[in-house]
Enzyme design. Structure first.
Site, short mmCIF file in Angstrom:
data_model
loop_
_atom_site.label_atom_id
_atom_site.label_comp_id
_atom_site.label_asym_id
_atom_site.label_seq_id
_atom_site.Cartn_x
_atom_site.Cartn_y
_atom_site.Cartn_z
N LYS A 18 0.85 -1.20 0.00
CA LYS A 18 0.00 0.00 0.00
C LYS A 18 0.88 1.25 0.00
CE LYS A 18 -2.98 2.58 3.10
NZ LYS A 18 -4.20 2.68 2.32
N TRP A 575 -18.50 -7.06 7.08
CA TRP A 575 -17.12 -6.56 7.06
C TRP A 575 -16.37 -6.82 8.36
CZ3 TRP A 575 -17.99 -1.31 4.06
CH2 TRP A 575 -18.33 -1.64 2.74
N ASP A 613 -25.88 3.09 6.37
CA ASP A 613 -25.19 2.55 5.20
C ASP A 613 -25.27 1.04 5.15
OD1 ASP A 613 -24.25 5.02 4.24
OD2 ASP A 613 -22.55 4.98 5.63
N HIS A 708 -14.02 6.84 -6.67
CA HIS A 708 -12.83 6.00 -6.53
C HIS A 708 -11.73 6.43 -7.49
CE1 HIS A 708 -15.95 3.69 -4.51
NE2 HIS A 708 -14.97 3.23 -3.77
N1 GLN Z 1 -20.78 6.85 4.96
C1 GLN Z 1 -19.67 6.12 4.44
C2 GLN Z 1 -18.66 7.09 3.86
O1 GLN Z 1 -19.04 8.04 3.28
C3 GLN Z 1 -20.10 5.15 3.37
C4 GLN Z 1 -18.93 4.41 2.81
C5 GLN Z 1 -19.28 3.25 1.89
O2 GLN Z 1 -20.28 3.21 1.29
N2 GLN Z 1 -18.42 2.31 1.74
O3 GLN Z 1 -17.46 6.88 3.96
#
Ligand code: GLN
Ligand code: ZN
Length: 774
Positions: A18, A575, A613, A708
């Site tokens: 990384k 996770w 989320d 991303h």
């Molecule tokens: N609330 C989280 C963020 O914005 C959502 C991240 C995700 O969906 N992996 O980091």
């Protein structure tokens, strides 16, 4: 008997990969430096496995970014849009442009799509195929790495995704063909690779065909038969190990048993009945060996030697020692590297630590199991077996694990606990009155850039170099600046930025009972992104509010609405490393109740919009369709339990990303969140195909740009995507947002992109006021 490993973590025990990648991307180290970092990791991994008694040591399990992308380059399946970039840049930059997109010297290319690797939290880069797709041996990485190991005195077993799975992992980029039809064009390149490896002295080759754990069509199954027959004809002296993992072969078993391969690898953790199925079928050819995946590559629990030995002994009795290999269930890239690095007794107590094993320890377990299954057991090995039995018994009876209160609360859940008081139609009206948001409301997904500075504060705080008050003051300042930026740029629903959070799951796990943590238990998520999943070892409950203080603080700064930000029960489950001593559904329900308490507390504190989320809901789907309904039932219910104890005018959001949602769109609707924000920008709103026939009932924000990638999209691009969305979803149901949290981005690009995004929403509002339909 032999020991066989399918893949070893490539991030390095201290995330060296990384760090090297990120330095390279920042222009701080040379390509040579980056490549050298890679070869150091490979050398360490190979030597570690050799020293720990692994007979079949994998190579080509290393990747700078992703093994599927590596294969795409190996096979020369480079999409047209990178051709120009390829001509003017070196192969490393081409590789990263495909992975991450690139804006360089006036060139502007978007990244390839990324999606989850089966039911894991690893993400791979999706191959793209056209009807006239050509394949050629473009990169010789696999051969180079074999030679590299050979030069260190280690003859490795090169690992390669099999041709059928490679095609199935990809996507057709135009109509008029199925990607499996490309198999004849693809095979010659595989032959070329196998040929080169054989010439260099490879004896074993592992071909991964994880699609054998899925429901295949006849055509796909026939492709498997064809491919492995052809390989066997041409390479009769290569020992092909056909690896399947993550589930049973199911109805593919018959096909598999007829394949002329040297060894079949079975995932006996996910499918322990597979061994009996095979032995009892009487159809296993006398020449085929079995690699028994008895050590869990997906979890961190110490192996139960008694259980594993029973399986190994059964196989040995039936087939003889020579036909048996002992192995982890799958590649160890899904495990953290080394439990020996966990030296902090305060976070990981010795009692819990004795229940665990990481990649290095799993390698040792595999070797030990082989020794324990052989005729003569050494005194040292017998002692290890004793210690294993003691540790496993200790875990079963430990007081740390069981909490009666939690068990009783789960048992007393009733139907109404998973239902809001009223239907969406009623709630929507009340929310519209209470919230007064414009058409095409803009928002973000939660996190704002986690800069090196922010992370350094946390590091200092953890080391005791900052007091709680000093740390909080810094975070408050950052939060306030973020609120101000959002106000200035005209975003409608604000977020506090999540600066206090290391990770969206770890942050909650740290505050919940039943969870523990590692210091260095990193697992690759995608590219240079690693996650450090919490360990759920016991019954889960929430002793105190977890997010209320930050949400309240942020809301106090602004008259605009600030969204409360929570991670949902399914994602926390998915996770984390989950206990394997009770069903996942049980653990998930315990987490749902803890989140429910937090939602209620946020509402009490005056937070009117709460996002829960659930990015991982899709990836939790079992691989086999016949198991979907059961999973979806408990998973959706868990979400609803977490979200349902609020008033009608409290608006519940959820967020999902990096998945194909089309096939579970009905279930997503059943979650009954008032608003969902969802990833789709990388696939150019492909998600929307689902809405052509399915009328999504609630509000929805299809992500309008890809977070991303460092690329800044223009507002025109986003307007284009929004118009596409508005053609299938009524405009008054649409939200405008990026496709995920912004924590991995820099401020500079974040600000530019969000300003463009707000402009896009404004243009849409103007368009909507001029036209009846957009
Ligand atoms: N609330 C989280 C963020 O914005 C959502 C991240 C995700 O969906 N992996 O980091
Ligand atoms: Zn996301």
């Amino acid at each position: 008997m032999k020991t066989n490993n399918l893949g070893y973590p490539r991030i390095g025990s201290n995330r060296e990969l990384k760090k090297a990648n990120e330095l390279y991307w920042a222009g701080k180290i040379s390509p040579e430096n980056l490549l050298a970092a890679g070869s150091t990791i490979r050398k360490e991994n190979w030597q570690l496995q050799a020293e720990n008694g692994i007979d079949l040591i994998p190579s080509n399990d290393f990747s700078l970014y992703d093994q599927v992308l590596d294969l795409t380059l190996t096979l020369g399946a480079i999409p047209e849009r990178y051709q120009e970039f390829a001509r003017t840049n070196n192969s490393l930059d081409l590789y990263f442009a495909m992975a991450r997109g690139a804006q360089k010297d006036g060139q502007d290319v978007v990244a390839m799509e990324m999606t989850k690797w089966f039911d894991t939290n690893y993400h791979y880069i999706v191959p793209e195929f056209t009807k006239n797709q050509k394949f050629e041996l473009f990169s010789t990485k696999i051969i180079a790495e074999f030679i590299e190991a050979k030069n260190l005195g280690i003859i490795t077993k090169p690992v390669l995704i099999g041709p059928v799975s490679y095609l199935l992992l990809g996507k057709e980029k135009e109509d008029g063909f199925h990607r499996i039809d490309l198999i004849e064009k693809l095979l010659p390149v595989y032959f070329e690779i196998l040929n080169a490896l054989q010439k260099e002295g490879a004896e074993y080759i592992q071909l991964d065909e994880p699609f054998l754990a899925l429901n295949l069509t006849d055509k796909e199954r026939n492709a498997i038969t064809h491919v492995y027959n052809e390989i066997s004809k041409k390479f009769s002296s290569l020992k092909i190990i056909l690896a399947n993992y993550f589930d049973c072969f199911g109805e593919n078993l018959e096909t598999v048993l007829a394949l002329p391969v040297h060894t079949l690898h079975l995932d006996l953790v996910r499918c322990s009945s597979q061994l009996d199925d095979i032995l009892e079928s009487g159809k296993l050819d006398n020449s085929v060996n079995l690699s028994l995946g008895v050590v869990d590559g997906r979890n961190i629990w110490k192996n139960d030697f008694k259980k594993s030995l029973a399986l190994i002994e059964k196989a040995v009795t039936a087939l003889g020692e020579n036909r048996i290999l002992v192995a982890p269930s799958c590649s160890l890239i899904h495990s953290p590297c080394d439990l020996d690095l966990e030296t902090n007794d305060a976070t990981l107590t010795p009692e819990i630590k004795q229940w665990l094993a990481f990649a290095k320890q799993k390698i040792q377990e595999v070797s030990l199991l082989k020794n324990l299954a052989s005729e003569n057991i050494s005194v040292a090995d017998a002692t290890q077996l004793e210690a294993n039995i003691v540790a496993n018994n200790n875990r079963k009876t430990s007081k740390l694990i069981h909490n009666e209160k939690v068990k009783n609360r789960v048992a007393s859940i009733v139907e109404s606990d998973s239902k809001r008081n009223n239907t969406f139609a009623t709630r929507r009206q009340k929310q519209a009155e209470a919230l007064q948001l414009p058409l095409f409301p803009t928002t973000t997904i939660g996190s704002f850039p986690q800069t090196a500075e922010v992370r350094s504060w946390r590091a200092k705080f953890k080391k005791g170099e900052l007091t709680q008050a000093e740390y909080d003051a810094l975070l408050k300042k950052e939060t306030e600046e973020t609120i101000r930026f959002q106000e200035e740029s005209g975003i409608d629903v604000l977020v506090h930025g999540e600066f206090e959070r290391n990770d969206m799951v770890e942050y909650f796990g740290e505050q919940l009972d039943g969870f523990t943590f590692t210091k260095n238990g990193w697992v690759q998520s995608y590219g240079s992104r690693c996650v450090k999943p919490p360990v759920i070892y016991g019954d889960v409950s929430r002793p105190n509010p977890m997010t209320v203080k930050w949400a309240e603080f942020a809301q106090s700064l602004t008259p605009k609405w600030v969204k409360g930000m929570l991670t949902g029960p399914v994602t926390i489950l998915q996770w984390s490393f989950v206990r394997n001593d009770q069903p996942r559904s049980e653990t998930c329900t315990q987490i749902a109740l803890a989140i429910r308490d937090e939602v209620v507390d946020l509402e009490k504190a005056g937070i009117k919009i709460i996002q829960i989320d659930e990015p991982a809901i899709r990836e939790g789907l079992p691989l086999r369709k016949e198991e979907w309904a059961n999973y979806l039932e408990w998973a959706i219910k868990a979400f609803r339990i977490s979200a349902s104890d609020v008033a009608d005018d409290t608006q519940i959001h959820t967020h999902m990303c990096y998945s194909e949602f089309n096939d579970i769109i009905q279930n997503i609707a059943d979650m009954d969140a008032d608003v969902i924000t969802i990833e789709c920008s990388r696939s150019q709103m492909e998600l929307l195909d689902a809405f052509a026939d399915f009328k999504y009932p609630n509000e929805i924000g299809p992500g309008v740009y890809d977070i991303h990638s460092p690329r800044v999209p223009s507002n025109e691009e986003m307007v284009h995507l929004l118009k596409k969305a508005a053609s299938v979803i009524p405009a008054d149901q649409l939200w405008v947002n990026p496709d995920c949290g912004l924590k991995t981005r820099h401020w500079d690009e974040t600000k530019k992109a969000l300003i463009e995004m707000v402009n896009a929403a404004k243009k849409m509002r103007v368009a909507a006021s001029h036209l009846e339909t957009i």
